[in-house]
Motif scaffolding. Sequence first.
Motif, PDB file in Angstrom:
ATOM      1  N   ALA A   1     -12.544 -15.915  -1.914  1.00 43.71           N
ATOM      2  CA  ALA A   1     -12.870 -15.831  -3.336  1.00 43.71           C
ATOM      3  C   ALA A   1     -14.143 -15.011  -3.539  1.00 43.71           C
ATOM      4  CB  ALA A   1     -13.066 -17.240  -3.906  1.00 43.71           C
ATOM      5  N   LEU A   2     -14.110 -14.117  -4.519  1.00 43.12           N
ATOM      6  CA  LEU A   2     -15.297 -13.331  -4.875  1.00 43.12           C
ATOM      7  C   LEU A   2     -16.147 -14.109  -5.863  1.00 43.12           C
ATOM      8  CD1 LEU A   2     -13.640  -9.826  -5.382  1.00 43.12           C
ATOM      9  CD2 LEU A   2     -15.005 -10.584  -3.436  1.00 43.12           C
ATOM     10  N   ARG A   3     -17.436 -13.793  -5.888  1.00 43.46           N
ATOM     11  CA  ARG A   3     -18.343 -14.473  -6.811  1.00 43.46           C
ATOM     12  C   ARG A   3     -18.015 -14.067  -8.245  1.00 43.46           C
ATOM     13  NH1 ARG A   3     -24.558 -13.334  -5.831  1.00 43.46           N
ATOM     14  NH2 ARG A   3     -23.927 -11.332  -6.695  1.00 43.46           N
ATOM     15  N   ARG A   4     -17.969 -15.052  -9.144  1.00 43.81           N
ATOM     16  CA  ARG A   4     -17.691 -14.761 -10.553  1.00 43.81           C
ATOM     17  C   ARG A   4     -18.893 -14.054 -11.180  1.00 43.81           C
ATOM     18  NH1 ARG A   4     -15.417 -20.271 -10.849  1.00 43.81           N
ATOM     19  NH2 ARG A   4     -13.169 -20.138 -11.207  1.00 43.81           N
ATOM     20  N   GLU A   5     -18.617 -12.978 -11.944  1.00 46.93           N
ATOM     21  CA  GLU A   5     -19.688 -12.293 -12.657  1.00 46.93           C
ATOM     22  C   GLU A   5     -20.159 -13.127 -13.850  1.00 46.93           C
ATOM     23  OE1 GLU A   5     -21.244  -9.503 -11.849  1.00 46.93           O
ATOM     24  OE2 GLU A   5     -20.036  -9.261 -10.037  1.00 46.93           O
ATOM     25  N   LYS A   6     -19.204 -13.869 -14.461  1.00 45.63           N
ATOM     26  CA  LYS A   6     -19.540 -14.744 -15.581  1.00 45.63           C
ATOM     27  C   LYS A   6     -19.012 -16.142 -15.294  1.00 45.63           C
ATOM     28  CE  LYS A   6     -19.410 -10.985 -18.972  1.00 45.63           C
ATOM     29  NZ  LYS A   6     -18.743 -10.452 -20.198  1.00 45.63           N
TER      30      LYS A   6
ATOM     31  N   PHE B   1     -17.121 -18.363 -16.830  1.00 48.27           N
ATOM     32  CA  PHE B   1     -15.718 -18.716 -17.067  1.00 48.27           C
ATOM     33  C   PHE B   1     -14.771 -17.549 -16.775  1.00 48.27           C
ATOM     34  CE2 PHE B   1     -18.147 -21.587 -19.853  1.00 48.27           C
ATOM     35  CZ  PHE B   1     -17.755 -22.796 -19.293  1.00 48.27           C
ATOM     36  N   ALA B   2     -15.285 -16.566 -16.030  1.00 48.81           N
ATOM     37  CA  ALA B   2     -14.434 -15.422 -15.683  1.00 48.81           C
ATOM     38  C   ALA B   2     -13.347 -15.857 -14.705  1.00 48.81           C
ATOM     39  CB  ALA B   2     -15.284 -14.315 -15.061  1.00 48.81           C
ATOM     40  N   ARG B   3     -12.235 -15.126 -14.720  1.00 47.42           N
ATOM     41  CA  ARG B   3     -11.123 -15.437 -13.833  1.00 47.42           C
ATOM     42  C   ARG B   3     -11.531 -15.192 -12.380  1.00 47.42           C
ATOM     43  NH1 ARG B   3      -5.230 -12.420 -14.028  1.00 47.42           N
ATOM     44  NH2 ARG B   3      -4.234 -13.625 -12.357  1.00 47.42           N
TER      45      ARG B   3
END
Length: 587
Positions: free
Chosen positions: A339-344, A346-348
């Motif tokens: 899993a990549l780190r979410r930029e925001k 609630f981002a997908r």
Amino acid sequence: MRSIRFTYSLLMNCLQIDDFSLDLRNDEEWKSILHRISFSLKRGETLGIVGESGSGKSVTALSVMRLLSPKISRIQSGKILFTPASSEESSEPIDLLSLSEKEMRHIRGSKIGMIFQEPMTSLNPVLRCGEQIMEALKLHTSLTKQEAKQRVIDLFNEVMLPRPEKIFASYPHELSGGQKQRVMIAMAISCNPDILIADEPTTALDVTVQKGILELIQQLQREHGMSVIFITHDLGVVAQIADNVVVLFKGKVVEQGSVKEIFHHPKHPYTQGLIACRPSLDKRFEKLPTVADFLQAHEEGGKPLSFKEIKSDERKARHKKLYQGEPLIRIENLTKKYALRREKLFARREYVYALDHVSLDIYEGETLGLVGESGCGKTTLGRTLLRLIEPDEGKIFYRNQDITHIPQRQMRKMRKDLQIILQDPYSSLNQRLTIGDAIMEPMQVHHLFANNAERRERALALLERVGMNESHFYRYPHEFSGGQRQRISIARALAVNPKFIICDESVSALDVSVQAQVLNLLNELKHEFHFTYIFISHDLSVVKFMSDRMAVMQNGHVVEMNEADEVYLHPQTDYTRKLIDAIPRIE
């Protein structure tokens, strides 16, 4: 362009080392490291310094930079004369050894820059990359904070780093190896030095990243008119980048001259050995030559050396027999994603696929080579095979038994047959255990042999088999060289009588001569004990020498797989061609 630079370099020396001797202290004992070495560096020239670990290459560079503490070093003789580019031709050069620490601080970074071998340990892990370069600019220039920041971003553009503003604010651990090395280059050239010292700047980098770094250094040299000292143990790299070469052996200059002269007409047996022990791309030898072979031949009166080539028909016959049986290991649609780190907030959630539905067979007795750039999935595939990383999808079969989801207790017993030799033997060996205990430990875990006396006997036999002796049994890892530690790691892997071994970049950081010894040893052990190997490396020439078949990986996929010589001679993908074209050659 090289001939223009070389003609320009004939004008005058910018650095001259005369009759320089140095001792280093180990505990209370002083040891002579450099013995009356002399060479010069001309303006605009690239000088390659080559030799094995312990030959004195890095100590020479650190002496020029005056980075050796007087508590552990003492100069016996000689001068290091530096002539700044701003000086008139008639002006007197500066003896760097006579300067105070305060005076030397003004020369370090501003007049002489240095790129160190390991960027992760050279960069401060708690400071952002941009801030570290701004420190050097504040020390040596009168730029304001805003001007210094813009200069750093310009430097990042110059060394072709993507998204320079983002990298300015990044920490070293957030960058790849090639990106960290480019940050180090930006730092070294930030004050437009007269001399750039590059100490093994491409060791353990992918061949494609290495090619990019070499081209970058050459481009920066042309643009800034720098002189470059390039230190390496890889003669292919030196042949590509240098004008002149100095060969160091046990702290002595044994040979020096132009690249053409040294590589096509080497006089000293040590130089001949260094050139010969690189795996050939055109010929397939049964055994790689080593430096020791040439030195021994020289001592015995210079008898000519001959090395047996493997004939194409012999290899085809062996492969026909090898691939008639059932595969030892089968991999079906193996998948591993992170899993990549979410930029925001609630981002997908997005994923990167380290392995993307990989399928391949590995036959008993073969060596399957895995090549590709960093991040292509080579190491992930090796470790997922051993269930050191759990797959997300797919199946792994060992001797037709599905081991993908068997309990860890059962898998632990099976690991006796499935072993791994890691890239860095220093970090993979317990520093608190003697070598003997480290080799005996897996025998104890798997309840092999009746008692420790029998295990000790087995450990001593293994040490002897990998070229060590009984006295090494009682020593600790820090007391050995990199090549010796790698031999110890091999002995430890052999301790449990495995059937299948993964060699994960196990020779990538070794000198070419030590590398040749370890590769020869792995091949001897394979034939003696009938091992099956997966040999993982970014160095296609090494993999070609070791492998029966070769699989090329890119972005989690196997993009090409064939007999090793066939992959090299007739690559089917542009990616494979790019890897082959990036291999440094001695022409």
